[in-house]
Design a protein around this motif. Structure first.
Motif, PDB file in Angstrom:
ATOM      1  N   GLY A  89       0.823  -1.199   0.000  1.00 12.75           N
ATOM      2  CA  GLY A  89       0.000   0.000   0.000  1.00 12.75           C
ATOM      3  C   GLY A  89       0.855   1.244   0.000  1.00 12.75           C
ATOM      4  N   LYS A  90       0.239   2.365  -0.398  1.00  7.01           N
ATOM      5  CA  LYS A  90       0.955   3.648  -0.459  1.00  7.01           C
ATOM      6  C   LYS A  90       0.117   4.719   0.227  1.00  7.01           C
ATOM      7  N   ARG A  91       0.804   5.764   0.720  1.00 10.97           N
ATOM      8  CA  ARG A  91       0.081   6.874   1.343  1.00 10.97           C
ATOM      9  C   ARG A  91      -0.901   7.481   0.365  1.00 10.97           C
ATOM     10  N   ALA A  92      -2.154   7.653   0.791  1.00  8.51           N
ATOM     11  CA  ALA A  92      -3.196   8.189  -0.090  1.00  8.51           C
ATOM     12  C   ALA A  92      -3.356   9.691   0.069  1.00  8.51           C
ATOM     13  N   ALA A  93      -2.763  10.258   1.119  1.00  9.45           N
ATOM     14  CA  ALA A  93      -2.887  11.686   1.417  1.00  9.45           C
ATOM     15  C   ALA A  93      -1.715  12.062   2.304  1.00  9.45           C
ATOM     16  N   PRO A  94      -1.406  13.354   2.398  1.00 11.84           N
ATOM     17  CA  PRO A  94      -0.330  13.749   3.320  1.00 11.84           C
ATOM     18  C   PRO A  94      -0.674  13.315   4.752  1.00 11.84           C
ATOM     19  N   ARG A  95       0.353  12.992   5.528  1.00 12.51           N
ATOM     20  CA  ARG A  95       0.111  12.633   6.927  1.00 12.51           C
ATOM     21  C   ARG A  95      -0.553  13.786   7.653  1.00 12.51           C
ATOM     22  N   MET A  96      -1.494  13.443   8.541  1.00 11.57           N
ATOM     23  CA  MET A  96      -2.183  14.479   9.311  1.00 11.57           C
ATOM     24  C   MET A  96      -1.529  14.634  10.676  1.00 11.57           C
ATOM     25  N   ASP A  97      -1.377  15.863  11.111  1.00 10.43           N
ATOM     26  CA  ASP A  97      -0.903  16.142  12.464  1.00 10.43           C
ATOM     27  C   ASP A  97      -1.937  15.604  13.455  1.00 10.43           C
ATOM     28  N   ALA A  98      -1.494  14.778  14.406  1.00  9.43           N
ATOM     29  CA  ALA A  98      -2.435  14.221  15.390  1.00  9.43           C
ATOM     30  C   ALA A  98      -2.861  15.264  16.426  1.00  9.43           C
ATOM     31  N   LYS A  99      -2.200  16.416  16.434  1.00  8.56           N
ATOM     32  CA  LYS A  99      -2.526  17.504  17.383  1.00  8.56           C
ATOM     33  C   LYS A  99      -2.436  17.021  18.829  1.00  8.56           C
ATOM     34  N   GLY A 100      -1.448  16.182  19.104  1.00  8.02           N
ATOM     35  CA  GLY A 100      -1.240  15.636  20.441  1.00  8.02           C
ATOM     36  C   GLY A 100      -0.126  14.621  20.385  1.00  8.02           C
ATOM     37  N   THR A 101       0.081  13.905  21.483  1.00  7.87           N
ATOM     38  CA  THR A 101       1.171  12.925  21.521  1.00  7.87           C
ATOM     39  C   THR A 101       0.635  11.524  21.797  1.00  7.87           C
ATOM     40  N   ALA A 102       1.428  10.536  21.341  1.00 11.07           N
ATOM     41  CA  ALA A 102       1.102   9.117  21.518  1.00 11.07           C
ATOM     42  C   ALA A 102      -0.311   8.787  21.036  1.00 11.07           C
ATOM     43  N   CYS A 103      -0.572   9.125  19.768  1.00 13.16           N
ATOM     44  CA  CYS A 103      -1.846   8.783  19.134  1.00 13.16           C
ATOM     45  C   CYS A 103      -1.935   7.256  19.054  1.00 13.16           C
ATOM     46  N   CYS A 104      -2.922   6.655  19.741  1.00 14.05           N
ATOM     47  CA  CYS A 104      -2.882   5.203  19.947  1.00 14.05           C
ATOM     48  C   CYS A 104      -4.101   4.440  19.446  1.00 14.05           C
ATOM     49  N   HIS A 105      -5.098   5.138  18.922  1.00 19.60           N
ATOM     50  CA  HIS A 105      -6.303   4.460  18.433  1.00 19.60           C
ATOM     51  C   HIS A 105      -7.037   5.404  17.496  1.00 19.60           C
ATOM     52  N   LEU A 106      -7.684   4.837  16.457  1.00 20.85           N
ATOM     53  CA  LEU A 106      -8.485   5.681  15.571  1.00 20.85           C
ATOM     54  C   LEU A 106      -9.651   4.887  15.006  1.00 20.85           C
ATOM     55  N   VAL A 107     -10.621   5.647  14.482  1.00 16.11           N
ATOM     56  CA  VAL A 107     -11.823   5.035  13.912  1.00 16.11           C
ATOM     57  C   VAL A 107     -12.345   5.925  12.791  1.00 16.11           C
ATOM     58  N   VAL A 108     -12.846   5.289  11.720  1.00 15.86           N
ATOM     59  CA  VAL A 108     -13.470   6.030  10.627  1.00 15.86           C
ATOM     60  C   VAL A 108     -14.975   5.954  10.802  1.00 15.86           C
ATOM     61  N   LEU A 109     -15.635   7.116  10.759  1.00 16.98           N
ATOM     62  CA  LEU A 109     -17.086   7.188  10.956  1.00 16.98           C
ATOM     63  C   LEU A 109     -17.730   7.640   9.653  1.00 16.98           C
ATOM     64  N   ASN A 110     -18.517   6.759   9.056  1.00 16.52           N
ATOM     65  CA  ASN A 110     -19.175   7.105   7.791  1.00 16.52           C
ATOM     66  C   ASN A 110     -20.632   7.516   7.998  1.00 16.52           C
ATOM     67  N   ASP A 111     -20.984   7.849   9.243  1.00 12.15           N
ATOM     68  CA  ASP A 111     -22.396   8.119   9.552  1.00 12.15           C
ATOM     69  C   ASP A 111     -22.700   9.592   9.770  1.00 12.15           C
ATOM     70  N   ALA A 112     -21.677  10.440   9.771  1.00 14.73           N
ATOM     71  CA  ALA A 112     -21.919  11.849  10.092  1.00 14.73           C
ATOM     72  C   ALA A 112     -22.750  12.501   8.990  1.00 14.73           C
ATOM     73  N   PRO A 113     -23.647  13.418   9.361  1.00 13.64           N
ATOM     74  CA  PRO A 113     -24.488  14.064   8.343  1.00 13.64           C
ATOM     75  C   PRO A 113     -23.624  14.780   7.306  1.00 13.64           C
TER      76      PRO A 113
END
Length: 386
Positions: A89-113
């Motif tokens: 796989g390859k990066r699909a977009a520039p890396r995003m700043d996590a705006k914090g330290t030790a980013c340890c979990h993430l989730v994609v939400l496809n339900d937002a209006p």
């Protein structure tokens, strides 16, 4: 023969709790009988450092990685486009700043209006942060405000070396659009509530769930029925069953904390890690990191939502930081979205550099191990489908 693909995140450089010998993200194929074969690799140049938690966006076949580092300048969130044959796989977009330290979990939400969102937990800085994604490409379009945990709390907590401040450990989506944010440092589960007027998710401190002092909530899993959630406590080595009121976006306790391993839960050598509910709604699994005594425990889920421990298996290695419930696939039939019910549990044993596969028995008990495979510093198991 049928097969399912899984991506495994790793620590690729040393962190205080792991020597970090991974080389990026590894992709494995789970075949008939629970066999495991290495299939693909995404190097650190693409995955970013310490891709310690992965989330798969099924709609666009994008793999998201949380880059868990203590240096704020390198703490990022990475979006990867997988090769069609899943060998890389390859990066699909520039890396995003996590705006914090030790980013340890993430989730994609496809339900937002009107928009998809990605949200993540920054353990070091005790915040939940997010970004809005373009509906078509799922590339980030704008940062969302960071939400700070720990407001109004007093530190240190009952376990001073771990509870020196807020430590957001996960963003767990719930029915109704809210998300739970377990905070190990504050013994609270904060709620990112969905504002019906604006569609924005904001931390509403009036909805905070209070855990027992010193248990250190880490993760949460929702029951497929949508009316119950299970909080995994890292320091307490236990599971808390809660009723979930989706309309009010509120948790309420259903009973006492249930230990993952009565012999080691709540001791310094036992640390809870991951919790998963089987899609049939009848069984719950939780892992305890306890050196050579590390286990995956199996609980029955009762009609009221409470859980009863039925037994446990040794994890087949040291420090089972994560595991996934995986179906072996099988013919997809006419409805290509049909996913077989999980037949296996794939465990990432961080400190023994191993993936271990167990079979789920007819009553939910774990049998085996039926396969294992070498993998350096594995810490996240993410099902990609077939």
């Amino acid at each position: 023969s049928s097969m399912t693909f899984i991506a495994v995140g790793a620590y690729t450089e040393p962190v205080p709790h792991c020597r970090g010998s991974g080389l990026g993200i590894e992709i494995f194929k789970l075949g008939t009988g629970g066999s495991l074969t290495h299939h693909g690799h995404i190097p650190v140049a693409e995955s970013g450092p310490n891709p310690s938690y992965l989330a798969f966006d099924h709609e666009l076949r994008l793999l998201w990685a949380a880059n868990e580092v203590d240096d704020a300048a390198r703490s990022t969130v990475t979006c990867l486009a997988l090769d069609a044959d899943l060998t890389g796989g390859k990066r699909a977009a520039p890396r995003m700043d996590a705006k914090g330290t030790a980013c340890c979990h993430l989730v994609v939400l496809n339900d937002a209006p009107g928009a998809s969102e990605v949200w993540w937990a920054n353990y070091g800085s005790g915040t939940a942060s997010g970004a809005e994604l373009d509906r078509g490409s799922h590339v980030p379009t704008k940062a969302l405000p960071s939400e700070a945990c720990g407001v109004g709390c007093v530190y240190p907590g009952p376990v001073p070396d771990r509870q020196d401040g807020p430590h957001a450990h996960m963003v767990a989506p719930m029915p109704g659009g809210a998300c739970l944010v377990p905070d190990l440092g504050s013994d609270k589960v904060w709620v990112l509530a969905l504002d019906p007027a604006t569609g924005a998710r904001r931390l509403d401190s009036a909805l905070t769930f209070q855990c027992h002092p010193g248990v250190g909530p880490r993760h949460a899993a929702v029951h497929p029925g949508g009316k119950t959630a299970y909080v995994l406590n890292e320091l307490g080595g236990s599971v808390t069953a809660c009723a979930w009121d989706g309309a009010a976006a509120a948790l309420s306790r259903l009973g006492p904390d249930e230990p993952i391993d009565p012999a080691r839960s709540g001791t310094p050598e036992g640390a809870g890690a991951a919790v998963r509910v089987h899609p049939n709604g009848r069984w719950l699994y939780a892992s305890l990191r306890a050196g050579e005594h590390s286990v995956i425990a199996h609980f029955d889920v009762g009609a009221s939502g409470q859980v009863a421990r039925r037994g446990a298996v040794l994890s087949g290695g040291h420090t089972p930081r994560d595991f996934a419930l995986v179906g072996a696939g099988g013919p997809a039939g006419e409805d290509q979205s049909t996913v077989a019910l999980p037949e296996y549990v794939v465990v990432a044993n961080q400190d023994s550099d191993s993936l271990v596969v167990f079979r789920i028995g007819p009553s939910g008990e774990l049998e085996g191990p039926c396969a294992q495979h070498h993998c350096e510093s594995p810490v996240s198991v993410c099902v990609l489908g077939r």
